[in-house]
Scaffold this active site. Structure first.
Site, short mmCIF file in Angstrom:
data_model
loop_
_atom_site.label_atom_id
_atom_site.label_comp_id
_atom_site.label_asym_id
_atom_site.label_seq_id
_atom_site.Cartn_x
_atom_site.Cartn_y
_atom_site.Cartn_z
N LYS A 229 0.86 -1.19 0.00
CA LYS A 229 0.00 0.00 0.00
C LYS A 229 0.90 1.24 0.00
O LYS A 229 1.93 1.26 0.69
CB LYS A 229 -0.90 -0.04 1.24
N SER B 198 -9.78 1.59 2.75
CA SER B 198 -8.94 2.45 1.94
C SER B 198 -7.86 1.70 1.16
O SER B 198 -7.30 2.23 0.22
CB SER B 198 -8.25 3.49 2.83
N SER C 250 -9.98 -0.91 6.79
CA SER C 250 -9.41 -0.69 5.46
C SER C 250 -8.72 -1.88 4.81
O SER C 250 -8.36 -1.80 3.64
CB SER C 250 -8.42 0.47 5.51
N1 GLN Z 1 -13.22 3.86 6.32
C1 GLN Z 1 -12.59 4.24 7.55
C2 GLN Z 1 -12.19 5.69 7.49
O1 GLN Z 1 -12.46 6.30 6.53
C3 GLN Z 1 -11.44 3.35 7.85
C4 GLN Z 1 -10.23 3.67 7.09
C5 GLN Z 1 -9.07 2.78 7.45
O2 GLN Z 1 -9.23 1.71 8.03
N2 GLN Z 1 -7.89 3.27 7.12
O3 GLN Z 1 -11.64 6.23 8.39
#
Ligand code: GLN
Length: 489
Positions: free
Chosen positions: A83, A158, A182
């Site tokens: 990532k 994400s 994410s």
């Molecule tokens: N969707 C969640 C957020 O927007 C989690 C994101 C993540 O786990 N990095 O914060």
């Protein structure tokens, strides 16, 4: 090339066997990864950048070892993607943000150091929601990653690029980060395994911080064993991360086949009720039947505080983000606004121009929650609710070995369908965020398809450092079902 063409769809153990039997070289395995990326990434857009030199250098070392008959680490030679918020020395690492568009870290994240030591070829850096803030990868400043099952749909976020690239067999495994879901959410939307370890199991050194008390790096794979092997490579104590746990790392992959007889699975009542798509629910119920048939006892578990989870998370995560992202000011590294009248003006213009809308929204929310007068009402309250959510887990694990729920109330949605309504996007995390608030490990595994043919994800959760149990439970399901499919692209 016939063997090679087939191998790209295979698992870590199959690829390793082919390497050891000299049916293919590590260089050729890297070749086919890049060929596949060339053929498919125009459609999927999983990668922000490729790290060819690094991948081929590593492959060369693997081939040398094989030639000399030396022992090979478990994941050596297996194509892996990172990532783009995980630092690798000298390679672009952008967090999919304009503010870091040209940033090349001067050091390796601990996970990258471990991968390099274990001779794992890093193929490239994958797209994400800017600074990992989002659930669809649409908040990226670079591109929109598409779901390989349906190019009109999101891959989840994400870590959307890391989920999509494993789903599309561009790489065999990948790493993502999970602050509120994410890794598990893209795992669910792309029909692959996505695993968030216990908080502290994997070092966060070199992971660009979003919410430090929640962030955790974890693996993606196309089968449970691949995720287990990948976690094995990156887990362990690190003196550079004061929150990392100083406990030995079990051999996750060696003990997968433990069976389910006599084990108890707790179904989380609140996550199986209203708001869950009927198609998702049906598949989860079938999965519960699979476990029953394996001799597992199923119990109902209530997690009464999970209804506060989204509110709690979006106060704590934004508060931590507002503090963590203060470092991007245009002074030492990253983007700097061109025309500024003075230092303060430079800070302001840099951040105004460098950050995307969602990141700014989070910084403002977090700064507000931390500001004097509101701190007690929001931040402190949220910390108290976090403790209650942890207690829900402690009580639940007195009654069950592992907990079960959908990973997400829906399957992958259309690109563009939620971008104008942040709350509808935040709701996507309802099943995943409590695990981050409590620090427990979780995994998403494919458990079926909806009417439109999109994958459904099953989430399993275990107590702190219960990774072995989690992998075993996931493996037991995978062994008797057939949902790990590869889409045609
Ligand atoms: N969707 C969640 C957020 O927007 C989690 C994101 C993540 O786990 N990095 O914060």
């Amino acid at each position: 090339m016939a063997i090679a063409e087939e191998l790209q769809y295979k698992t870590v153990s199959e690829q390793r066997k082919a390497l050891l039997n000299k049916e293919i070289s590590a260089k050729e395995l890297v070749d086919i990864a890049y060929k596949r990326i060339e053929e498919t990434d125009g459609k999927i857009d999983a990668f922000n950048s490729l790290t060819k030199e690094l991948a081929y250098d590593t492959a060369k070392k693997v081939d040398e070892k094989i030639r000399n008959g030396e022992e090979l680490p478990l994941l050596a030679g297996i194509p892996l993607a990172l990532k783009d918020n995980i630092c690798s020395k000298g390679d672009l690492t952008t967090s999919s943000s304009k503010i870091l568009a040209d940033f090349r870290p001067p050091y390796d994240a601990t996970v990258v150091k471990k991968l390099k030591e274990n001779l794992v070829p890093i193929i490239g850096k994958t797209n994400l929601d800017e600074f990992a803030m989002g659930s669809s990868t649409e908040n990226s400043a670079t591109k929109i990653t598409k779901n390989p099952w349906d190019l009109n749909k999101v891959p989840g976020g994400s870590s959307g690029g890391s989920g999509a690239c494993v789903c599309a067999c561009q790489t065999t495994v990948s790493l993502g980060s999970d602050t509120g879901g994410s890794i598990r959410l893209p795992g669910s939307f792309c029909g692959v395994i996505g695993m968030k370890p216990t908080y502290g199991r994997v070092s966060r050194y070199g992971l660009m911080a979003f919410a430090s008390s929640l962030d955790q790096i974890g693996p993606f794979g196309r089968c449970v064993e691949d995720a287990a092997i990948t976690l094995q490579m990156i887990a362990g104590h690190d003196e550079r991360d004061s929150t990392s746990i100083n406990q030995p790392v079990p051999n996750y992959a060696a003990n997968l086949d433990s069976g389910m007889k006599g084990k108890k699975i707790g179904v989380i009542t609140e996550l199986m009720s209203e708001g869950v798509d009927s198609d998702v629910k049906k598949n989860i119920e079938k999965a519960i039947d699979v476990y029953k048939n394996l001799g597992t006892e199923i119990v109902e578990i209530s997690m009464p505080h999970s209804k506060y989870a989204i509110a709690t998370y979006y106060i704590l995560a934004t508060a931590e983000a507002s503090s963590n992202l203060a470092r991007y000011d245009g002074v030492k590294y990253g983007y700097r606004a061109k025309e500024a009248d003075n230092l303060l003006d430079m800070y302001m213009k840099t951040r105004e121009e460098g950050f995307g809308e969602e990141v700014k929204r989070r910084i403002m929310l977090g700064t507000y929650a931390l500001s004097s007068g509101y701190y007690d009402a929001y931040y402190k309250k949220a910390q108290q609710v976090r403790a209650l959510i942890k207690q829900d887990y402690d009580k639940a694990f007195e009654k069950a070995d592992v907990l079960l729920s959908p990973t997400c109330p829906t399957t992958a949605f259309e690109i563009g369908s939620k971008v104008s309504d942040p709350l509808s996007m935040y709701i996507m995390d309802i099943c995943t965020i409590t695990a981050n608030l409590a620090g427990v490990p979780g995994i998403s595994i494919p458990c079926g398809f909806d009417k439109g043919g999109m994958p459904v994800g099953l989430q399993l959760l275990a107590p702190i450092l219960g990774e072995e149990k989690l992998f075993q439970t996931a493996y037991a399901f995978e062994k008797v079902t057939d949902f790990n499919k590869i889409p045609k692209i």
